[in-house]
Scaffold this motif. Structure first.
Motif, PDB file in Angstrom:
ATOM      1  N   UNK A 188      -3.188  16.199  63.479  1.00 19.66           N
ATOM      2  CA  UNK A 188      -3.195  14.207  63.639  1.00 19.66           C
ATOM      3  C   UNK A 188      -4.553  13.667  64.539  1.00 19.66           C
ATOM      4  N   UNK A 189      -4.187  14.700  65.757  1.00 19.78           N
ATOM      5  CA  UNK A 189      -5.520  14.411  67.201  1.00 19.78           C
ATOM      6  C   UNK A 189      -7.187  14.302  66.469  1.00 19.78           C
ATOM      7  N   UNK A 205       6.998  15.945  76.473  1.00 20.07           N
ATOM      8  CA  UNK A 205       6.511  15.726  75.667  1.00 20.07           C
ATOM      9  C   UNK A 205       5.253  14.897  75.751  1.00 20.07           C
ATOM     10  N   UNK A 206       5.194  13.974  76.671  1.00 19.84           N
ATOM     11  CA  UNK A 206       4.178  13.337  76.982  1.00 19.84           C
ATOM     12  C   UNK A 206       2.745  13.654  77.541  1.00 19.84           C
ATOM     13  N   UNK A 207       3.944  14.977  78.377  1.00 18.51           N
ATOM     14  CA  UNK A 207       2.130  15.518  78.452  1.00 18.51           C
ATOM     15  C   UNK A 207       1.611  16.532  77.416  1.00 18.51           C
ATOM     16  N   UNK A 208       2.362  17.364  76.202  1.00 16.54           N
ATOM     17  CA  UNK A 208       2.266  17.890  74.720  1.00 16.54           C
ATOM     18  C   UNK A 208       1.299  16.983  74.022  1.00 16.54           C
ATOM     19  N   UNK A 209       1.566  15.583  74.026  1.00 21.05           N
ATOM     20  CA  UNK A 209       0.518  14.742  73.302  1.00 21.05           C
ATOM     21  C   UNK A 209      -1.109  14.248  73.839  1.00 21.05           C
ATOM     22  N   UNK A 210      -0.708  14.356  74.927  1.00 15.76           N
ATOM     23  CA  UNK A 210      -2.477  14.582  76.427  1.00 15.76           C
ATOM     24  C   UNK A 210      -2.785  15.690  75.200  1.00 15.76           C
ATOM     25  N   UNK A 211      -1.687  16.927  75.120  1.00 15.49           N
ATOM     26  CA  UNK A 211      -2.742  18.121  74.981  1.00 15.49           C
ATOM     27  C   UNK A 211      -3.015  18.324  73.906  1.00 15.49           C
ATOM     28  N   UNK A 255      -8.371  17.633  71.155  1.00 16.18           N
ATOM     29  CA  UNK A 255      -8.789  17.110  69.566  1.00 16.18           C
ATOM     30  C   UNK A 255     -10.559  16.816  70.474  1.00 16.18           C
ATOM     31  N   UNK A 256     -10.302  16.370  71.567  1.00 10.70           N
ATOM     32  CA  UNK A 256     -11.662  16.885  71.961  1.00 10.70           C
ATOM     33  C   UNK A 256     -13.118  17.271  72.061  1.00 10.70           C
ATOM     34  N   UNK A 257     -12.549  18.495  72.284  1.00  9.82           N
ATOM     35  CA  UNK A 257     -13.266  20.014  72.205  1.00  9.82           C
ATOM     36  C   UNK A 257     -13.960  20.620  71.105  1.00  9.82           C
ATOM     37  N   UNK A 258     -13.089  19.749  69.918  1.00  9.50           N
ATOM     38  CA  UNK A 258     -13.864  20.617  68.838  1.00  9.50           C
ATOM     39  C   UNK A 258     -15.571  19.921  68.470  1.00  9.50           C
ATOM     40  N   UNK A 263     -10.921  27.496  67.155  1.00  7.12           N
ATOM     41  CA  UNK A 263     -11.237  27.184  68.757  1.00  7.12           C
ATOM     42  C   UNK A 263     -10.937  26.460  69.920  1.00  7.12           C
ATOM     43  N   UNK A 264     -11.302  24.492  69.601  1.00  7.23           N
ATOM     44  CA  UNK A 264     -10.147  24.526  70.506  1.00  7.23           C
ATOM     45  C   UNK A 264      -9.271  24.189  70.041  1.00  7.23           C
ATOM     46  N   UNK A 265      -7.981  23.941  69.316  1.00  6.14           N
ATOM     47  CA  UNK A 265      -6.949  24.509  69.618  1.00  6.14           C
ATOM     48  C   UNK A 265      -6.315  25.423  70.877  1.00  6.14           C
TER      49      UNK A 265
END
Length: 429
Positions: free
Chosen positions: A305-306, A341-347, A352-355, A378-380
């Motif tokens: 999603x992200x 959960x907030x941390x996991x959404x940030x994660x 996704x920024x690393x793709x 690779x990013x995930x």
């Protein structure tokens, strides 16, 4: 000056035990990302700027249709809820807004604003409630609200949403979220077309009252409590509603409000592409609208999603979806679940920024399916925890959320102040 519910020295003491290791981990990750052409500080800055709203109702123990088992130190009212939300914000440094639900959280708006400002909290979207009857209301929503056959019932539901807007204007909210449970439980019970016409007419009356700088988010849900047909049952209907209402109307995507095996990330892409993706209610599900902790069941889907959201950020200049948690905590301390959960959404956002977008695009245009999916994997698979923890540390939050929170003894302290709630009731707080 911002007040803190938990003494900052408690967080600082817990951080002191972990900071040296964190800095080594952060430096090591930075070196590895540098070899991939990624600047770790740039990723950290974006993660630090990311905010996700906390739902006021989420800090209370949830429940099912069958029973609810209250936890210790449950909030007694919206002002206790704001204090619990302040604890989450203090620890995560990523949840500086609260989303209210009316009439559950109805109180003097000026007092609400004052209570939140003590902790430097703001207010996210207002949430109306016409899926349950409030004490003292004249008309029942048993057979519908905004889409009801009875005009007096529709007018009452409209007026309630207008009241939510007025409260929101005072406290600084800029959006209204509308979800209804309207539908039917038997074939032939309602006329689909008439029911939808009634809903659209009602929503147009609400839309007309929106301030110029506000948005309205309509939320779809495929079933429950209307199990045969639901008025706003999927993203396609939701998109039609947003188009029908106008430029200030957007679709809200709750990750649990979809049929099994539906490609939610593609829905996200479609709504973003046509300018109607308004925001999210983040949670997770195994069977349906379970409202489980975000990322607890399918963290890869959250990442996907992200991945679409980051792609949309690069494609569209005016893309600013709202983010909020929407969970029901039946067996955990709600504060702990919401923090993690907030941390996991940030994660998911950081991953996704690393793709490698250029590499991904090249693989896609070259029809290289395996290379394309490997870019995502690779990013995930990159452990971004040092980025998240460093962002929290630099803003005054906790490196280890669970450890610092439990060291504070907050739950035991409020349990001494707040009276125990009797068990046996059903439904969500």
């Amino acid at each position: 000056m911002t007040e803190y519910i938990i003494e900052p020295s408690v967080v600082e003491a817990d951080n002191a035990k972990r900071e040296a290791d964190l800095r080594r981990d952060y430096e090591s990750l930075g070196e590895r990302l540098d070899r991939r052409g990624v600047a770790i500080d740039a990723i950290k800055a974006k993660v630090a700027a990311f905010n996700i709203a906390v739902p006021s109702w989420g800090v209370g123990t949830g429940g099912t249709r069958f029973a609810r088992f209250p936890g210790k130190g449950e909030p007694r009212d919206i002002f206790d809820k704001i204090e619990d939300c302040a604890v989450i914000a203090q620890m995560t440094q990523a949840t500086n807004t609260v989303s209210l639900h009316i009439p559950w959280d109805k109180a003097d708006p000026n007092r609400l604003k004052q209570a939140a400002s003590r902790f430097n909290l703001g207010f996210d979207a207002m949430n109306s409630n016409t899926f349950a009857d409030a004490k003292g209301q004249m008309q029942s929503y048993k057979f519908g609200s905004l889409s009801a056959y009875d005009k007096a019932t529709r007018d009452q539901a409209i007026e309630h949403n207008l009241e939510c807007i007025e409260i929101g204007k005072t406290i600084g909210s800029k959006a209204l979220t509308v979800w209804i449970g309207d539908g039917s439980n038997f074939p032939g019970q309602t006329n689909f077309a008439t029911q939808f016409e009634n809903y659209l007419d009602s929503m147009k009356a609400i839309y007309a009252a929106l301030p110029d700088d506000w948005r309205v988010y309509t939320e779809h849900k495929m079933y429950e409590p209307a199990f045969y047909s639901t008025v706003v049952q999927d993203w396609g209907t939701n998109y039609m509603i947003a188009k029908e209402l106008g430029d200030k109307a957007y679709c809200l995507v709750d990750l649990g409000h979809h049929a099994p095996n539906v490609n939610i990330e593609m829905i996200v892409s479609r709504l973003a592409q046509f300018g109607k993706l308004g925001g999210f209610h983040f949670n997770d599900s195994k069977y349906g609208d379970d409202d489980l902790d975000a990322g607890s069941i399918d963290p890869y889907r959250l990442f996907l999603v992200f991945n679409e959201l980051v792609d949309a950020e690069e494609r569209y200049s005016d893309f600013h979806p709202a983010h909020m948690l929407d969970q029901s905590h039946n067996v955990t301390d709600p504060i702990e679940s919401l923090m993690l959960s907030a941390a996991d959404v940030q994660r998911a956002y950081a991953q996704a920024l690393l793709v490698d977008r250029k590499g991904l695009t090249a693989a896609q245009s070259g029809n290289d399916a395996l290379a394309a999916t490997q870019h995502l994997r690779h990013a995930y698979r990159t452990d971004v925890e040092p980025i998240l923890a460093m962002a929290r540390l630099e803003k005054g939050g906790a490196i280890d959320l669970l450890s610092a929170y439990r060291a504070s003894g907050y739950r035991a302290k409020v349990a001494e102040i707040r009276p125990a709630v009797e068990a046996g009731s059903s439904g969500i707080v």
